[in-house]
Design a protein around this motif. Sequence first.
Motif, mmCIF file in Angstrom:
data_model
loop_
_atom_site.group_PDB
_atom_site.id
_atom_site.type_symbol
_atom_site.label_atom_id
_atom_site.label_comp_id
_atom_site.label_asym_id
_atom_site.label_seq_id
_atom_site.Cartn_x
_atom_site.Cartn_y
_atom_site.Cartn_z
ATOM 1 N N PRO A 196 10.304 33.343 11.604
ATOM 2 C CA PRO A 196 11.087 34.297 12.400
ATOM 3 C C PRO A 196 12.550 34.351 11.983
ATOM 4 O O PRO A 196 13.042 33.464 11.279
ATOM 5 C CB PRO A 196 10.948 33.747 13.818
ATOM 6 N N HIS B 172 14.020 37.495 16.533
ATOM 7 C CA HIS B 172 12.745 37.148 17.161
ATOM 8 C C HIS B 172 12.867 35.995 18.149
ATOM 9 O O HIS B 172 11.867 35.564 18.727
ATOM 10 C CB HIS B 172 11.715 36.764 16.093
ATOM 11 N N TYR C 96 10.365 42.236 6.120
ATOM 12 C CA TYR C 96 9.020 41.651 6.243
ATOM 13 C C TYR C 96 8.009 42.470 5.449
ATOM 14 O O TYR C 96 7.965 43.694 5.543
ATOM 15 C CB TYR C 96 8.587 41.542 7.712
ATOM 16 N N CYS D 73 5.899 33.795 6.627
ATOM 17 C CA CYS D 73 6.296 34.543 7.808
ATOM 18 C C CYS D 73 6.964 33.620 8.816
ATOM 19 O O CYS D 73 6.301 33.019 9.662
ATOM 20 C CB CYS D 73 5.100 35.252 8.429
ATOM 21 N N LEU E 140 3.983 39.566 14.929
ATOM 22 C CA LEU E 140 4.830 39.300 13.769
ATOM 23 C C LEU E 140 4.030 38.589 12.677
ATOM 24 O O LEU E 140 4.189 38.859 11.489
ATOM 25 C CB LEU E 140 6.038 38.443 14.170
#
Length: 546
Positions: A344, A348, A431, A342, A359
């Motif tokens: 960005p 973001h 995502y 994860c 997030l």
Amino acid sequence: MMQGLMQHHPLLISGLLTHAAREHGKVEIVSRTVEGPIHRTTWAGIAERAARVAHALRRLGVEPGERVATLAWNGYRHLELFFGVSGAGIVLHTANPRLFPEQIEYMLTHAEDRVLFFDVTFAPLVASLATRLTHVHTYVALCAREDLPDAPIPNLVAYEDLLAPESPSIDWPALDETAASSLCYTSGTTGHPKGVLYSHRSTLLHAMSCGMVDGMGVSALESILVCTPMFHVNGWGTPYTAAMTGAKLVLPGAHLDGASLYSLLRAEAVTLTLGVPTVWLGLMAYVAREGLKPRDELRLRRVLVGGSAAPPALVLEFERVFGARVLHAWGMTETSPLGTTCTPRAEHDGADLEARVALQASQGRPPYGVEFRITADDGRVLPRDGASPGHLLIRGHWVAAAYFGSDAGPILDADGFFDTGDIATISDNGYLYITDRAKDVIKSGGEWISSIDLENAALGHPGVAEAAAIGVHHPTWQERPLLVVVAKPGAALTAEALTSYLTGRVAKWWLPDAIEFVAELPHTATGKLQKMKLREQFRDYRLPGT
Ligand code: ADP
């Protein structure tokens, strides 16, 4: 077809080691040994002893393609075997010593391992299995002669005696890059463990991807504490990624408790660490108990959390208490393991803490080389809308194509995708959000309740140390959620207080029908919640009003 005119060198694990020794030879490898003291060597030192390992295995008559096993913690000798065994074209089988002895026996027999290397802590286990391991012809205790265990183990030698007569230099064989390099078994929560056989090529491509900034972002500046056991999917590939990038490795041995980890984090100026959430909960509890100031004392910048979902409360605590970013990642034995991290994207940029933490509840997005699909029960591909949960399918350069020595048949669908057994949504910007393992989903009146969401919400309560949501039988709804909670020491937590905390934080119809408090929750050999065992424990549970 016109061929390109570029050099072709096979992607080999031995090449990683020669690179690390040549370019980063003085970079340290620090281990907490099972004997107790801290041991220090370097990438150059590892390379010399890995060469001795390769020569010794040849002397023992182990042929390329044959398997040798380890039952070992994270330490420098295990690292030498990672490179020496695979480098010689032999397959390194890193067996998980935390499994039941019958499972270990099954794996060592199934893999037909010829040599078994073990940390002396496992001598009693090895002695109890030795008569039945008919394929193993040599047992090597990872120690010096004076530390050899006094246990009835046949053909037992000390690792240091095995290495001593051998040359520290070697011309590594020019293997085919698709040759098998290592073997890990899934933990087999259902049925027998299944073997995943990695290749040199898949291992190197995975390591390259891990090293990238949007992967684990590993550079030569890093000091990495590897809290993921090297028997759990090759330590999530960290030994290879570190060799590729010249990072320093810190290997914690048998002790993953908060105090042991904290002392290594501090003493070795660790910048990046990785492990499952359970390990971090232990570290957090230790820091709170001792009133420590990690922000002032540590250089820790990033914590890779995977293996099970990283709860937002943990992400926030790492930010606040450690000043460290959590890097949430998803993977499995069959995927080498890294499938997503994860990190960005441009949209973001400038996100505040709250948005960042939100997030990070996502497992992230795939790097080049990995492709995902989510499908409905009937196989229909579902939209990437962040709202439609479905079966998560994956394909890619470091995803298994079949299980080792298995007659279970093909594991890929017509398009070459592997069904992960996880349920997930994918957002329109890619995502992944794992809502459950398919077998853990709580099915309430035809709708699915995400046990991970419920657990994450409960963990946001300051009095909750650990939480597990399971489905229990309900006469009308088929299943309803039961939340099983371990309270933090000293917290006066009640079911009513927790229910009112959860109200508004999850959909109303997701609220657990009951909350039970227990002293501890069952965990698997790799530190994950053992839902199956918990479901057994609460099989006859009567929900209120039923
Ligand atoms: P086992 O759990 O049986 O030891 P694996 O290590 O291969 O075997 O586990 C892979 C599984 O762990 C995945 O299929 C998924 O269910 C779970 N998992 C891994 N990472 C995450 C994550 N970040 N969030 C939620 N689940 C995860």
